[in-house]
Design an enzyme around this catalytic site. Structure first.
Site, PDB file in Angstrom:
ATOM      1  N   HIS A   1       0.885  -1.183   0.000  1.00 22.96           N
ATOM      2  CA  HIS A   1       0.000   0.000   0.000  1.00 22.96           C
ATOM      3  C   HIS A   1       0.919   1.229   0.000  1.00 22.96           C
ATOM      4  O   HIS A   1       1.757   1.369  -0.881  1.00 22.96           O
ATOM      5  CB  HIS A   1      -0.921  -0.123   1.204  1.00 22.96           C
TER       6      HIS A   1
ATOM      7  N   HIS B   1      -2.189  -2.086  -9.678  1.00 19.49           N
ATOM      8  CA  HIS B   1      -3.186  -1.527  -8.777  1.00 19.49           C
ATOM      9  C   HIS B   1      -4.424  -2.403  -8.818  1.00 19.49           C
ATOM     10  O   HIS B   1      -4.770  -2.929  -9.869  1.00 19.49           O
ATOM     11  CB  HIS B   1      -3.552  -0.089  -9.214  1.00 19.49           C
TER      12      HIS B   1
ATOM     13  N   ASP C   1       2.714   5.727  -6.413  1.00 12.39           N
ATOM     14  CA  ASP C   1       3.966   5.627  -5.673  1.00 12.39           C
ATOM     15  C   ASP C   1       5.196   5.572  -6.567  1.00 12.39           C
ATOM     16  O   ASP C   1       6.319   5.641  -6.071  1.00 12.39           O
ATOM     17  CB  ASP C   1       3.937   4.376  -4.782  1.00 12.39           C
TER      18      ASP C   1
HETATM   19  N1  ACO Z   1       5.096  -6.461 -10.598  1.00 12.93           N
HETATM   20  C1  ACO Z   1       5.010  -7.660 -11.250  1.00 12.93           C
HETATM   21  N2  ACO Z   1       3.885  -8.367 -11.340  1.00 12.93           N
HETATM   22  C2  ACO Z   1       2.789  -7.876 -10.728  1.00 12.93           C
HETATM   23  C3  ACO Z   1       2.792  -6.641 -10.055  1.00 12.93           C
HETATM   24  C4  ACO Z   1       4.005  -5.929 -10.004  1.00 12.93           C
HETATM   25  N3  ACO Z   1       4.091  -4.754  -9.378  1.00 12.93           N
HETATM   26  N4  ACO Z   1       1.570  -6.395  -9.566  1.00 12.93           N
HETATM   27  C5  ACO Z   1       0.803  -7.426  -9.920  1.00 12.93           C
HETATM   28  N5  ACO Z   1       1.538  -8.328 -10.635  1.00 12.93           N
HETATM   29  C6  ACO Z   1       1.059  -9.577 -11.239  1.00 12.93           C
HETATM   30  C7  ACO Z   1       0.744 -10.622 -10.176  1.00 12.93           C
HETATM   31  O1  ACO Z   1       1.865 -11.420  -9.894  1.00 12.93           O
HETATM   32  C8  ACO Z   1      -0.354 -11.382 -10.858  1.00 12.93           C
HETATM   33  O2  ACO Z   1       0.227 -12.206 -11.843  1.00 12.93           O
HETATM   34  P1  ACO Z   1      -0.408 -13.673 -12.161  1.00 12.93           P
HETATM   35  O3  ACO Z   1      -1.761 -13.384 -12.730  1.00 12.93           O
HETATM   36  O4  ACO Z   1       0.544 -14.290 -13.120  1.00 12.93           O
HETATM   37  O5  ACO Z   1      -0.475 -14.389 -10.831  1.00 12.93           O
HETATM   38  C9  ACO Z   1      -1.137 -10.304 -11.607  1.00 12.93           C
HETATM   39  O6  ACO Z   1      -0.189  -9.268 -11.865  1.00 12.93           O
HETATM   40  C10 ACO Z   1      -2.318  -9.739 -10.808  1.00 12.93           C
HETATM   41  O7  ACO Z   1      -1.831  -9.220  -9.599  1.00 12.93           O
HETATM   42  P2  ACO Z   1      -2.556  -9.336  -8.192  1.00 12.93           P
HETATM   43  O8  ACO Z   1      -1.515  -9.542  -7.121  1.00 12.93           O
HETATM   44  O9  ACO Z   1      -3.665 -10.335  -8.264  1.00 12.93           O
HETATM   45  O10 ACO Z   1      -3.206  -7.908  -8.080  1.00 12.93           O
HETATM   46  P3  ACO Z   1      -3.819  -7.256  -6.771  1.00 12.93           P
HETATM   47  O11 ACO Z   1      -4.937  -6.406  -7.216  1.00 12.93           O
HETATM   48  O12 ACO Z   1      -4.102  -8.263  -5.713  1.00 12.93           O
HETATM   49  O13 ACO Z   1      -2.602  -6.372  -6.202  1.00 12.93           O
HETATM   50  C11 ACO Z   1      -1.135  -4.580  -5.860  1.00 12.93           C
HETATM   51  C12 ACO Z   1      -2.487  -5.018  -6.433  1.00 12.93           C
HETATM   52  C13 ACO Z   1      -1.025  -5.035  -4.375  1.00 12.93           C
HETATM   53  C14 ACO Z   1      -1.027  -3.071  -5.872  1.00 12.93           C
HETATM   54  C15 ACO Z   1       0.001  -5.227  -6.711  1.00 12.93           C
HETATM   55  O14 ACO Z   1      -0.100  -4.770  -8.042  1.00 12.93           O
HETATM   56  C16 ACO Z   1       1.377  -4.942  -6.146  1.00 12.93           C
HETATM   57  O15 ACO Z   1       1.828  -5.639  -5.222  1.00 12.93           O
HETATM   58  N6  ACO Z   1       2.106  -3.877  -6.679  1.00 12.93           N
HETATM   59  C17 ACO Z   1       3.400  -3.523  -6.171  1.00 12.93           C
HETATM   60  C18 ACO Z   1       3.256  -2.745  -4.867  1.00 12.93           C
HETATM   61  C19 ACO Z   1       2.720  -1.340  -5.096  1.00 12.93           C
HETATM   62  O16 ACO Z   1       3.183  -0.607  -5.952  1.00 12.93           O
HETATM   63  N7  ACO Z   1       1.748  -0.962  -4.252  1.00 12.93           N
HETATM   64  C20 ACO Z   1       1.168   0.372  -4.290  1.00 12.93           C
HETATM   65  C21 ACO Z   1      -0.240   0.351  -4.791  1.00 12.93           C
HETATM   66  S1  ACO Z   1      -0.901   1.998  -4.861  1.00 12.93           S
HETATM   67  C22 ACO Z   1      -1.249   2.371  -3.278  1.00 12.93           C
HETATM   68  O17 ACO Z   1      -1.560   1.564  -2.460  1.00 12.93           O
HETATM   69  C23 ACO Z   1      -1.151   3.730  -2.836  1.00 12.93           C
END
Ligand code: ACO
Length: 436
Positions: free
Chosen positions: A268, A307, A363
Site C-alpha cells: 500500500h 493496482h 507511488d
Molecule cells: N510487478 C510484477 N507483477 C505484478 C505486479 C508488479 N508490481 N503487480 C501485480 N503483478 C502480477 C501478479 O503477480 C499477478 O500475476 P499472475 O496473474 O501471473 O499471478 C497479476 O499481476 C495480478 O496481480 P494481483 O496480485 O492479483 O493484483 P492485486 O490487485 O491483488 O494487487 C497490488 C495489487 C497489491 C497493488 C500489486 O499490483 C502490487 O503488489 N504492486 C506492487 C506494490 C505497489 O506498488 N503498491 C502500491 C499500490 S498503490 C497504493 O496503495 C497507494
C-alpha cells in the site's frame, strides 16, 4: 422495474429466487433466504480481500480504473491539482463542496490554530530510539493523541467530530515533522501561523537558525499538489481499516493510527519507499531490462506498478510525473528519474505487463520527487499519511452518519476441526503445528 431482479435457481432444491438489484449490486443479505431447509443458515457470499464486494455507499471519491479516472466529489483530479490548494481539497473531501472565500478563511484559521502538539506529546516522541522508523513513530503518536483528548470518544456528537477533524488535520504535519527531526537529532520547530499548510510543514522540517523560514514557492506548490493527489482514494486498505475500526465507535485518533498502520505496508503506501530501494538496486538505465526480466521470472515485483482498481495509467502518476519536472528545475535532475522513465518504457512495452494491465501507480514517481526535495525514503509513507488523513476522516464521518452501517463484522467459512476432546498434558504427542 419488474426486470430489476437477479433470478437465481438453487439446483439443490429446484427453488427459484428473485433477488432485487440495488444500484447495480445485489445485497449479500438477500442471499440468506436461499436455504435448503429451515435449519440451513442460508447462502453467504465468499470474497477474500473484498475483490467484488461493496462495503458501503460513498459520495466522496469516484474511480474508473479501466479509464484511469479519479474524481473527488465529482471534480476531476487534474482540475483540483491545477486550480486548488490542499486545504481547499481537504475541505471538499470532508464536507462535500469546495469552500467559498469566507469558508476557506475560517477553515484555514481553524486548522492553523490546531497545529501545536501538547508538550507531553513531544516528550512521548523523544522516547523513541534515534533510528526508529518514522512511520512507527507517526502511528504511535497519532494514537497517543487519544489520551490527550479523551472527549474525542463522543463520536456521535457532530461538534466533537468537527473539533477532532481540525485537530488531526492541523497536527499530522507537526507530528510528521517532529518524527523527521527526531531521526536527525534536531530540535523540534514550532508551527508558524503565517505560512500556508505546505510551507509551514517545510518550516517545521527544515528551519534551522534563521529567524523566519522562507519556503521555495515551486517546491511548496509541488508538495501541495502531492498532498492533493493523496487526499483520498475510496475504499482502499487503509480507508477500509478506518471505517472498520471507526465502526466500533473507537475515537478518531486511534482509528486514524490504525488506518496509518494499514498504509505502512509495502503493498500500500509503503510502496513509495520500496520504489526508491528498487531504483537504487537497479543502479543504472542499462540494467533495467535485466531487472524486468528477473521480475517476470518471479523474482519480486516491480514496486510502484499495478493496482487493484486501475487497469490503466494511474491519473495521479501522470500529474506527479509533471510535478517532478517542475521540482527538478529547482533541485537539479535526479538520475533515478531516468532509471524510472526507462523502467516505465520497458515495462509498458512488455507483454507480461500489458497482459496483466500493470501501469505505474501513484507511488512510482512520488518518491523521486520527495528524494529530490531532501527527504529520506523512510519518511515517504509519512508524507502520504498527512494528506490521506483528510480522506480517512471523510470516510469515517460518512460511515458514522450512514444509518445502514453497523459494527463491521465479516463472516467466515470455518475450516477447522468440528469438535474434539482435550488430551491431558502428559498424554499429548507432538503434532505438526500449522501456520508456522
Ligand atoms: N510487478 C510484477 N507483477 C505484478 C505486479 C508488479 N508490481 N503487480 C501485480 N503483478 C502480477 C501478479 O503477480 C499477478 O500475476 P499472475 O496473474 O501471473 O499471478 C497479476 O499481476 C495480478 O496481480 P494481483 O496480485 O492479483 O493484483 P492485486 O490487485 O491483488 O494487487 C497490488 C495489487 C497489491 C497493488 C500489486 O499490483 C502490487 O503488489 N504492486 C506492487 C506494490 C505497489 O506498488 N503498491 C502500491 C499500490 S498503490 C497504493 O496503495 C497507494
Amino acid at each position: 422495474m419488474e426486470n430489476e431482479f437477479l433470478n437465481i435457481t438453487d439446483k439443490r432444491t429446484k427453488a427459484t429466487y428473485d433477488v432485487p438489484f440495488f444500484k447495480g449490486a445485489v445485497r449479500a443479505m438477500d442471499l440468506r433466504k436461499i436455504k435448503t431447509g429451515p435449519d440451513d443458515f442460508g447462502v453467504m457470499s465468499y470474497d477474500p480481500a473484498f475483490l467484488n464486494t461493496a462495503s458501503c455507499q460513498s459520495a466522496i471519491t469516484f474511480i474508473d480504473g479501466d479509464k484511469g479516472i479519479l474524481r473527488y466529489r465529482g471534480y476531476p483530479i487534474d482540475q483540483l491539482a491545477d486550480k486548488c490548494t490542499f486545504l481547499e481539497v481537504a475541505y471538499l473531501v470532508l464536507f462535500g463542496e469546495l469552500p467559498t472565500h469566507s469558508e476557506l478563511k475560517d477553515w484555514t484559521d481553524k486548522i492553523t490554530h490546531h497545529t501545536m502538539l501538547h508538550e507531553t506529546s513531544k516528550k512521548f516522541l523523544e522516547g523513541f530510539r534515534y533510528d526508529a522508523h518514522p512511520m512507527g513513530m507517526f502511528i504511535s503518536t497519532v494514537a497517543a493523541l487519544s489520551t490527550v483528548y479523551p472527549e474525542a470518544r463522543n463520536v456521535l456528537d457532530p461538534e466533537s467530530r468537527k473539533l477532532q477533524i481540525y485537530r488531526l488535520i492541523g497536527k499530522v504535519p507537526t507530528i510528521a515533522a517532529y518524527c523527521y527531526r527526531h531521526s536527525l537529532g534536531y530540535p523540534y520547530v514550532y508551527p508558524d501561523n503565517e505560512l500556508s499548510y505546505a510551507e509551514n510543514f517545510m518550516n517545521m522540517l527544515w528551519k534551522m537558525v534563521e529567524p523566519k523560514y522562507q519556503a521555495n514557492p515551486a517546491l511548496a506548490r509541488a508538495l501541495d499538489i502531492l498532498f492533493i493527489l493523496h487526499a483520498d482514494h475510496e475504499q482502499n486498505c487503509s480507508a477500509n481499516v478506518m471505517r472498520s475500526v471507526g465502526s466500533s465507535q473507537a475515537d478518531p485518533f486511534v482509528a486514524t493510527a490504525a488506518a496509518a498502520a494499514g498504509l505502512s505496508g509495502p503493498l500500500h503506501g509503503g510502496a513509495n519507499e520500496e520504489v526508491l530501494k528498487m531504483l537504487d538496486e537497479i543502479g543504472s538505465k542499462d540494467r533495467v531490462k535485466e531487472y524486468v526480466d528477473g521480475v517476470k521470472a518471479g523474482h519480486g515485483k516491480l514496486m510502484g506498478f499495478g493496482h487493484r482498481i486501475y487497469k490503466n495509467y494511474d491519473p495521479r502518476a501522470r500529474i506527479i510525473k509533471w510535478a517532478a519536472e517542475r521540482v527538478f528545475e529547482v533541485t537539479g535532475r535526479n538520475t533515478r528519474l531516468d532509471i524510472a522513465l526507462e523502467l516505465e518504457r520497458i515495462a509498458l512495452e512488455d507483454e507480461y505487463f500489458i497482459k496483466r494491465k500493470l501501469y505505474p501507480n501513484v507511488d512510482f514517481y512520488s518518491g523521486i520527487i520527495y528524494q529530490a526535495m531532501g527527504f529520506k525514503p523512510e519518511i515517504f509513507t509519512v508524507l502520504f499519511a498527512i494528506p490521506r488523513t483528510a480522506g480517512w476522516l471523510a470516510q469515517w464521518q460518512e460511515m458514522i452518519q450512514d444509518p445502514e452501517q453497523k459494527i463491521a463484522r465479516p463472516r467466515q467459512i470455518y475450516t477447522g476441526y468440528v469438535v474434539r476432546d482435550v488430551v491431558p498434558l502428559e498424554k499429548r504427542e507432538v503434532a505438526a503445528v500449522k501456520g508456522t
